[in-house]
Design an enzyme around this catalytic site. Sequence first.
Site, short mmCIF file in Angstrom:
data_model
loop_
_atom_site.label_atom_id
_atom_site.label_comp_id
_atom_site.label_asym_id
_atom_site.label_seq_id
_atom_site.Cartn_x
_atom_site.Cartn_y
_atom_site.Cartn_z
N HIS A 91 -5.32 -22.87 -20.49
CA HIS A 91 -6.16 -23.59 -21.45
C HIS A 91 -7.64 -23.37 -21.25
O HIS A 91 -8.41 -23.26 -22.19
CB HIS A 91 -5.81 -25.07 -21.41
CG HIS A 91 -4.39 -25.28 -21.73
ND1 HIS A 91 -3.55 -26.03 -20.96
CD2 HIS A 91 -3.65 -24.73 -22.70
CE1 HIS A 91 -2.35 -25.96 -21.47
NE2 HIS A 91 -2.39 -25.18 -22.52
N GLU B 108 8.63 -17.12 -31.91
CA GLU B 108 8.32 -16.81 -30.51
C GLU B 108 9.53 -16.83 -29.60
O GLU B 108 9.39 -16.79 -28.38
CB GLU B 108 7.23 -17.76 -30.00
CG GLU B 108 7.51 -19.24 -30.22
CD GLU B 108 6.37 -20.14 -29.79
OE1 GLU B 108 5.45 -19.69 -29.09
OE2 GLU B 108 6.40 -21.32 -30.18
N ASP C 18 4.63 -16.05 -26.01
CA ASP C 18 5.97 -16.48 -25.61
C ASP C 18 7.04 -15.45 -25.97
O ASP C 18 7.96 -15.24 -25.20
CB ASP C 18 6.32 -17.83 -26.28
CG ASP C 18 5.73 -18.98 -25.49
OD1 ASP C 18 5.86 -18.97 -24.26
OD2 ASP C 18 5.12 -19.87 -26.10
N CYS D 106 -0.30 -15.03 -34.06
CA CYS D 106 -1.34 -15.83 -33.43
C CYS D 106 -1.32 -15.69 -31.90
O CYS D 106 -2.09 -16.34 -31.21
CB CYS D 106 -1.23 -17.30 -33.84
SG CYS D 106 0.40 -17.98 -33.52
C1 PEP Z 1 2.26 -17.75 -28.34
O1 PEP Z 1 3.25 -18.12 -27.72
O2 PEP Z 1 2.01 -16.55 -28.60
C2 PEP Z 1 1.26 -18.72 -28.82
C3 PEP Z 1 0.27 -18.37 -29.60
O3 PEP Z 1 1.42 -20.01 -28.42
P1 PEP Z 1 1.02 -20.59 -26.98
O4 PEP Z 1 0.23 -19.51 -26.28
O5 PEP Z 1 0.23 -21.81 -27.24
O6 PEP Z 1 2.35 -20.85 -26.38
MG MG Z 2 3.90 -20.18 -27.73
#
Ligand code: PEP
Ligand code: MG
Length: 569
Positions: A192, A434, A458, A505
């Site tokens: 984070h 994911e 993920d 994303c």
């Molecule tokens: C991902 O898993 O690619 C994602 C964007 O979500 P996070 O990194 O918050 O798990």
């Molecule tokens: Mg994720």
Amino acid sequence: MKQNNLIKGIPASPGIAIGKAFLYKENKLEIDEKSNLSKEEEIERLVKGREIAKKQLEEIKENTLKKLGKDKADIFEGHITLLEDEELFSEIDSKISQKKCTAEFALNEAIDEYATMLANLEDTYFKERAGDLRDIGKRWLYGVMNEQIVDLSKLEPETIIVAKELNPSDTAQINLDNVLAFVTEIGGKTAHSSIMARSLELPAVVGVGAVLDELEDNQILIVDAIKGEVIVSPDTETLQIYKEKREKFLKEKEELKALKDKEAISKDGIKVDVWGNIGSPNDVKGIISNGGFGVGLYRTEFLFMDRDSMPTEEEQFEAYKEVAEKMKGKPVIIRTLDIGGDKDVPYLGLEHEDNPFLGFRAIRYCLQRKDIYDIQLKALLRASAFGKIKIMVPLVTGVDELRQVKAMIKDIMAELDKEGVAYNKNIEVGVMMETPAACMMADALAKEAAFFSIGTNDLTGYTMAVDRGNAKVAYLYSTYNPAVLRAIKRIIECGKKEGIMVGMCGEAAADSKLIPLLLAFGLDEFSVSATSVLKTRKTISDCTMDECKALADKVMECVTEEEVLEILG
Ligand code: PEP
Ligand code: MG
């Protein structure tokens, strides 16, 4: 450490900084119970400590007022009121008398009891005060013990913070006028604090291993957050080289700014969208200033973290509304709560799990805690009246989960209709792609989802069956692996077949090596961190579809990661 010593880590937020080290170590306070002083003397220490804490809070309040406005400054006014609560003071006073203990012991005990009591109350207002109380309690305690509390908002100019790790609230406190970069011993690109660093455009190198005991305060450091390196006490020649590198980096950054208001269009006219990832309403500023035309991922779990109780429906509504309004009608994809995995929220009482990434996380949690999920969905629907909000469901493994979410949304809509509350009746509900299960079911999901967004962070881990925290198998965690590339291609193709928007994303969306492939596969939207928006747009505008397709054909014939990288360079 020796001159020019090189520390290697992970580049988490790009940039080059040259500054003085500030070693961020929390002092461990030893609290003695037994007092050698009179009661009056202990009370005097208590009062003095409170004055110190009050002065600090007043300064923070003033600074916040200047930087972020009255709303945010009022939070600290509330802290001062709590600090001066007479009932709390007399409770500590009587503990000192009864136990003949030190002021710090009585203070610590009283704060702990009060905070626990508040956290257990039904009323959310009081629940929230528990975190505030612990915060002011800590400041007061440091004041009583005459210890310096580390205040990251008040560091010397040209500072580079070196810490074991930084939590998001530490990162939020950083004053960008004084801090040039940070380096952490642990953490990865998707931690984070790394995500926040990118939002703040603050260079960061993470995961450098144990260095705090090797470095000294004020030692000159070069942070090369492009390569992921830190150079300790550089010689004049090295310093000169990096000053030039820094200039070059800043010049390129300026050049990219020229693309700020331009669309993302390939050389042969294929238009796609480049949007931004955010973790809080404050991050919208960075997306807009970097020319992001939408928010492709708002990670709402940050709203739930670093506090002692659930955000209320009203608080959530305000946050979602703020983002929607600030984006002025441009799309905002809000991902519902994704906790579990590496994101713990202590007050939610998640039990320890042997495999948290394969466990009670994200939509799995939400569908079993519908009381909590209902509040979030209701806040989202209410906020949808103020902009172009789309809802995205994380960690989906099949259509049944999506159907359950949609059914909940339908029920809440009926409730809002009854209450006469406005919302967007046609709100889009999409799926975060994911998991390998979602990939295999992408054809079916595409028939029921309004859009897909591929979460490669993920998807890579789950496809490769790699625990991201396990160094022994880290070599397998690669989006360049043909297995992951095939998964991505399949998801995009399934989405396109049903005519829905397919975005990405995860971090891969900003990878200049992968962007030509993603364009060839037909990706519609790239959601990246604020600092990557313009670079992504530039990479896209340098591509032609013919070249991308030829490249993709070659890459998709590869059967090992090595072969893929040989072609992608
Ligand atoms: C991902 O898993 O690619 C994602 C964007 O979500 P996070 O990194 O918050 O798990
Ligand atoms: Mg994720």
